[in-house]
Design an enzyme around this catalytic site. Structure first.
Site, PDB file in Angstrom:
ATOM      1  N   GLU A 134       0.810  -1.215   0.000  1.00 21.28           N
ATOM      2  CA  GLU A 134       0.000   0.000   0.000  1.00 21.28           C
ATOM      3  C   GLU A 134       0.848   1.272   0.000  1.00 21.28           C
ATOM      4  O   GLU A 134       0.793   2.073   0.947  1.00 21.28           O
ATOM      5  CB  GLU A 134      -0.953  -0.010   1.202  1.00 21.28           C
ATOM      6  CG  GLU A 134      -1.878  -1.213   1.218  1.00 21.28           C
ATOM      7  CD  GLU A 134      -2.977  -1.123   2.271  1.00 21.28           C
ATOM      8  OE1 GLU A 134      -2.962  -0.195   3.084  1.00 21.28           O
ATOM      9  OE2 GLU A 134      -3.856  -1.994   2.262  1.00 21.28           O
TER      10      GLU A 134
ATOM     11  N   GLU B 133      -4.675  -8.899   0.909  1.00 21.89           N
ATOM     12  CA  GLU B 133      -5.285  -8.602   2.211  1.00 21.89           C
ATOM     13  C   GLU B 133      -6.785  -8.532   2.021  1.00 21.89           C
ATOM     14  O   GLU B 133      -7.274  -7.968   1.036  1.00 21.89           O
ATOM     15  CB  GLU B 133      -4.833  -7.243   2.779  1.00 21.89           C
ATOM     16  CG  GLU B 133      -3.546  -7.265   3.535  1.00 21.89           C
ATOM     17  CD  GLU B 133      -3.231  -5.931   4.228  1.00 21.89           C
ATOM     18  OE1 GLU B 133      -4.164  -5.206   4.631  1.00 21.89           O
ATOM     19  OE2 GLU B 133      -2.039  -5.627   4.369  1.00 21.89           O
TER      20      GLU B 133
HETATM   21  C1  BG6 Z   1      -4.662  -2.327   5.408  1.00 23.32           C
HETATM   22  C2  BG6 Z   1      -3.256  -2.194   5.914  1.00 23.32           C
HETATM   23  O1  BG6 Z   1      -4.988  -1.248   4.609  1.00 23.32           O
HETATM   24  O2  BG6 Z   1      -5.687  -2.315   6.324  1.00 23.32           O
HETATM   25  C3  BG6 Z   1      -3.042  -2.703   7.312  1.00 23.32           C
HETATM   26  O3  BG6 Z   1      -2.327  -2.817   5.054  1.00 23.32           O
HETATM   27  C4  BG6 Z   1      -4.218  -2.359   8.186  1.00 23.32           C
HETATM   28  O4  BG6 Z   1      -1.838  -2.179   7.767  1.00 23.32           O
HETATM   29  C5  BG6 Z   1      -5.481  -2.960   7.567  1.00 23.32           C
HETATM   30  O5  BG6 Z   1      -4.057  -2.777   9.503  1.00 23.32           O
HETATM   31  C6  BG6 Z   1      -6.744  -2.790   8.362  1.00 23.32           C
HETATM   32  O6  BG6 Z   1      -7.001  -1.462   8.644  1.00 23.32           O
HETATM   33  P1  BG6 Z   1      -7.050  -0.927  10.137  1.00 23.32           P
HETATM   34  O7  BG6 Z   1      -6.855   0.525  10.007  1.00 23.32           O
HETATM   35  O8  BG6 Z   1      -8.376  -1.307  10.665  1.00 23.32           O
HETATM   36  O9  BG6 Z   1      -5.935  -1.596  10.850  1.00 23.32           O
END
Ligand code: BG6
Length: 472
Positions: free
Chosen positions: A168, A367
């Site tokens: 990202e 992810e």
């Molecule tokens: C992704 C990132 O965009 O979202 C992670 O790569 C992040 O680092 C994940 O933890 C979930 O988002 P958040 O802000 O709820 O942790």
């Protein structure tokens, strides 16, 4: 209905180094950017908690990795921490002690039957390089990143066969320098788009280095492009709004990574708004010649837009949202804890788009996941979290993905975020994502959640049963 993935499709998981490891073993002065964000703005992190201890995974990885395997994880994407692995950022000298830690980490994954996949940056720009050179605003930092990448290739290339340059890369320049959401909370578009461009260049240059070193394996980058959905695709205003949003939040990174060039709409608007970076002929050629072998797509929610209806204040700094409004669709399904829409169908649409517009390049859902607050309340009498909502969330995403694969999209994996509960930027331990629980009330004790058993059964059979999905 039975959903089945073809042979070669792998179930896996991810975790960001700094969100899990804790800052053990680091040398004084070797902080990374997320550490700096917490140091400068910790009061705005959930309960003030930052990444210092995180899930203590740095020290407990030998306990955690067997649990990952029990949860069915067959491929695991982790990342090196530039600030740990390199001693002297200017000379790219390797810190032997830390390099050995990662040797042991990789060996432990392999011994547990998990294929290691290595990402070079999950926002761990060394704080020192941020302070001294304004991070990726400087082309020199791009060069330093490439030297760091080369050291990593040389050190781990014999064991790691799939590499990613960034996770990202848009996030820090977007949230910190453009939107003003995260420290240092700026609205400096010219600087933000320069950072983004330099991260695009750093990707191409690291890929070039990988090939020049004749590495045995494949390399790509992990993006979180927004899947843009117009309110009404037949309305010309909404469609144009979507075209611009798509150029800024999908095309700005996906196009140079896969096609080796930026979308024309993106460059035209940046030029018109006085925010265009210097894009030399030489850099254009580097982008063209060094595209990715494999693309990682992080997907959480779609981006719904409509024609611009709210007034634009042109006296302030430029923002892409001058060209569209976000569309709050009535009746959308939400994850109330994270405030993100749940719309699994995008994985089908993304798969088809990659097939039809991006040469059907090899890609992975790198992810996808669901963060839930107060998960303790779902514990059964044995203290095990019964996270049926997570099972349902994953199953529905996998169902749409399997349709895309069936229709010819070249997707070879689904990696859940995350292997284990971890520290989110700003939200810290508020929302939990893991297949493995980290119990902060009981000395960070680990327990597999119910979803871990289900996930293992999917991994073992490459199939699962779930209702037939439709897009209603
Ligand atoms: C992704 C990132 O965009 O979202 C992670 O790569 C992040 O680092 C994940 O933890 C979930 O988002 P958040 O802000 O709820 O942790």
């Amino acid at each position: 209905m039975l959903y089945r993935f073809p042979q070669g499709f792998k179930i896996g998981a991810t975790g960001a180094g700094w969100q899990m490891e804790g800052e053990f073993g680091k040398k004084e002065g070797h902080e990374h950017f997320p550490h700096l964000m917490h140091e400068m703005d910790g009061a705005n992190w959930f309960q003030g908690v930052g990444p210092e201890v995180a899930s203590d995974h740095y020290r407990r990885f030998r306990e955690d990795i067997p649990l990952f395997r029990q949860a069915g994880i067959l491929q695991y994407r982790f990342n090196l921490d530039w600030t740990r692995f390199i001693d002297d950022f200017e000379k790219a000298t390797v810190n032997e002690e830390e390099a050995r830690h990662y040797d042991e980490y990789i060996d432990c994954l392999i011994e547990n039957g998990i294929e290691p996949v290595l990402c070079l940056e999950h926002w761990e720009l060394p704080a020192e390089l941020f302070k001294k050179y304004d991070g990726y605003a400087s082309r020199h930092v791009v060069d330093l990143y490439v030297e760091y990448a080369k050291q990593a290739f040389r050190r781990y290339g014999n064991k790691v066969k799939t590499w990613f340059c960034f996770n990202e890369p848009i996030v820090i320049p977007q949230l910190c320098l453009l939107d003003g959401s995260w420290w240092p909370k700026l609205h400096e578009p010219k600087r933000a788009f320069l950072w983004m461009h330099h991260k695009v260049m750093a990707t191409a240059l690291a890929i070039r280095a990988f090939r020049e070193l004749h590495m045995d394996g494949r390399i790509g980058t992990i993006l979180n492009p927004s899947y843009v959905v117009p309110r009404d695709p037949d309305d010309p205003g909404d469609a144009r709004a979507a075209q611009v949003a798509d150029a800024f939040y999908w095309g700005s990174f996906v196009d140079p990574a896969v096609k080796g060039e930026y979308p024309a709409v993106y460059l035209d608007i940046l030029e018109k708004e006085g925010c265009l970076f210097d894009l030399t002929e030489e850099d254009r050629a580097i982008l063209k010649e060094n595209t990715v072998d494999v693309l990682g797509i992080n997907y959480y929610q779609p981006m719904r837009v409509k024609v611009k209806e709210t007034p634009v204040d042109r006296s302030g700094p430029f923002h892409p949202s001058w060209y569209f409004d976000n569309y709050d669709m009535p009746g959308k399904r939400m994850n109330p804890f994270r405030g993100w829409e749940i719309y699994p169908r995008s994985l089908y649409d993304i798969g088809m788009r990659i097939k039809n517009e991006y040469g059907n390049i090899d890609w992975i859902v790198s992810e996808s996941g669901m963060g839930v607050q107060n998960e303790q309340k779902y514990k059964d009498e044995n203290g095990r979290i019964q996270d049926d909502y997570r099972i349902e969330f994953i199953a529905e995403h996998l169902a749409w993905l399997s349709k895309a694969v069936e229709d010819g999209s070249n997707c070879h994996g689904y990696w859940l975020f995350a292997s284990i509960d971890n520290c989110s930027p700003y939200n810290a331990f508020k929302n939990r994502y893991g297949l493995v629980e980290v119990d902060r009330e009981q000395g960070l004790k680990r327990r597999l959640k119910k979803s871990a058993d289900w996930y293992r059964s999917v991994a073992e059979t490459n199939s699962f049963t779930f209702k037939e999905v439709d897009d209603k």
